[in-house]
Design an enzyme around this catalytic site. Structure first.
Site, PDB file in Angstrom:
ATOM      1  N   GLU A 185      -2.774   8.691  -3.507  1.00  0.00           N
ATOM      2  CA  GLU A 185      -3.224   7.865  -4.634  1.00  0.00           C
ATOM      3  C   GLU A 185      -4.614   8.314  -5.064  1.00  0.00           C
ATOM      4  O   GLU A 185      -5.513   8.383  -4.219  1.00  0.00           O
ATOM      5  CB  GLU A 185      -3.251   6.388  -4.215  1.00  0.00           C
ATOM      6  CG  GLU A 185      -3.505   5.432  -5.359  1.00  0.00           C
ATOM      7  CD  GLU A 185      -3.353   3.968  -4.952  1.00  0.00           C
ATOM      8  OE1 GLU A 185      -4.322   3.206  -5.127  1.00  0.00           O
ATOM      9  OE2 GLU A 185      -2.261   3.589  -4.456  1.00  0.00           O
TER      10      GLU A 185
ATOM     11  N   HIS B 233      -2.120   1.011  -9.618  1.00  0.00           N
ATOM     12  CA  HIS B 233      -2.810   0.068  -8.724  1.00  0.00           C
ATOM     13  C   HIS B 233      -3.577  -0.994  -9.525  1.00  0.00           C
ATOM     14  O   HIS B 233      -4.785  -1.184  -9.340  1.00  0.00           O
ATOM     15  CB  HIS B 233      -3.760   0.810  -7.785  1.00  0.00           C
ATOM     16  CG  HIS B 233      -3.995   0.078  -6.497  1.00  0.00           C
ATOM     17  ND1 HIS B 233      -4.250   0.709  -5.311  1.00  0.00           N
ATOM     18  CD2 HIS B 233      -4.018  -1.262  -6.215  1.00  0.00           C
ATOM     19  CE1 HIS B 233      -4.426  -0.189  -4.344  1.00  0.00           C
ATOM     20  NE2 HIS B 233      -4.286  -1.388  -4.874  1.00  0.00           N
TER      21      HIS B 233
ATOM     22  N   ARG C 276       0.851  -1.179   0.000  1.00  0.00           N
ATOM     23  CA  ARG C 276       0.000   0.000   0.000  1.00  0.00           C
ATOM     24  C   ARG C 276       0.889   1.231   0.000  1.00  0.00           C
ATOM     25  O   ARG C 276       2.006   1.203   0.537  1.00  0.00           O
ATOM     26  CB  ARG C 276      -0.928   0.019   1.222  1.00  0.00           C
ATOM     27  CG  ARG C 276      -2.071  -0.991   1.165  1.00  0.00           C
ATOM     28  CD  ARG C 276      -3.098  -0.622   0.103  1.00  0.00           C
ATOM     29  NE  ARG C 276      -4.273  -1.493   0.142  1.00  0.00           N
ATOM     30  CZ  ARG C 276      -4.411  -2.587  -0.591  1.00  0.00           C
ATOM     31  NH1 ARG C 276      -3.416  -2.956  -1.401  1.00  0.00           N
ATOM     32  NH2 ARG C 276      -5.518  -3.314  -0.519  1.00  0.00           N
TER      33      ARG C 276
END
Length: 294
Positions: A238, A257, A210
């Site tokens: 993000e 991602h 992450r």
């Protein structure tokens, strides 16, 4: 028992269910017993759980449970999708490592020029996997044919796996460091300036965990100097703003991602969900229950 899933296509993938189980399709159900939230749902989706008085189980499609852990009321079991993303994320890790070491980003940037150059190679590299869960094991299995040495790290040491407290002594000898830990209070900022400084010159950091696991400013400083390389599928913030300087560095490879976003995702996720529904209906213990964020 009422079950809700987010995709019509998931209905046949659940497999046979008990006669007293009804399944609806909705991304924001009102009241169910067993809920499968959408994959990559917005952060506020967890708030919907508070309006479901009979909710007993939340079965995620994601391997990470950081948005959900500690935010459900007592009595609601939270289960992650451990195993669902092993193949896809480990494929991404291998692709990122090979693409970086073999200079694919450079060749893409040169356009139609025949820009011959000698590249690095994966063979002979020392790989350190930080996060020895099911995805870490899948990465290690896929690295096996590439003539590398692999060292794995977990929260606590066990047979064949080092503890996270040993990182300071392990990082200096790693050519490639793959980060696969879940996001918890303990892992937020794990990859700090000190962590990066311990990596040798020319090493590659790969983040498939992450974004907040890595200190963005620290990794920017190390990559901007050219001392190490960075390949990541996740960022903090993000999405990463188009103006962020990480985008411009030739030794940084960024994907949006997508490590788990493959065609086989829903088949595997709904097969897991169906198996969990059958366990719950039969009064059997569920698997993949999240405890302390893991």
């Amino acid at each position: 028992m009422k079950v809700c899933i987010p995709h019509e296509a998931g209905l046949p993938l659940l497999g046979p269910l008990p006669a007293d189980v009804s399944v609806s399709v909705d991304t924001a159900p009102v009241d169910v017993d067993f809920w499968v939230p959408p994959f990559l749902a917005p952060p506020d989706v967890v708030e919907l759980a508070g309006a479901m008085p009979h909710l007993k189980v939340v079965q995620l499609m994601s391997a990470g449970a950081d948005r959900w852990a500690g935010r459900l009321r007592d009595g609601v079991q939270l289960c992650d999708a451990r195993g669902v993303h092993d193949s896809s994320t480990s494929e991404w890790v291998l692709t990122a490592i090979l693409s970086y070491l073999r200079d694919f980003p450079y060749f893409v940037r040169t356009g139609r020029q025949w820009a011959y150059r000698q590249t690095d190679e994966l063979a002979g590299k020392r790989v350190l996997i930080v996060g020895a869960g099911s995805i870490g094991a899948a990465v290690e299995a896929r690295l096996a044919p590439f003539e590398v040495s692999v060292t794995s790290v977990a929260r606590r040491a066990r047979d064949g796996v080092h503890g996270v407290d040993e990182l300071p002594s392990l990082l200096p000898s790693a050519d490639v460091v793959v980060v696969l830990v879940p996001l918890t209070p303990a892992t937020t900022g794990l990859v700090s300036a000190e962590f990066l400084a311990a990596m040798p010159d020319g090493a590659l950091l790969v983040n498939a965990a992450r974004g907040p696991v890595v200190d963005t400013d620290a990794v920017l400083a190390e990559t901007a100097s050219g001392r190490i390389g960075y390949a990541t599928d996740v960022t903090e913030p993000e999405p990463l703003p188009a103006s962020h300087p990480l985008w411009d560095l030739p030794n940084v490879l960024i994907t949006p991602h997508v490590a788990g976003s493959v065609r086989g995702l829903f088949r595997r996720a709904y097969e897991l969900a169906g198996a969990q529904v059958r366990r719950f209906a039969a009064g059997e213990p569920l698997i993949n229950v999240v405890v302390d964020g893991y």
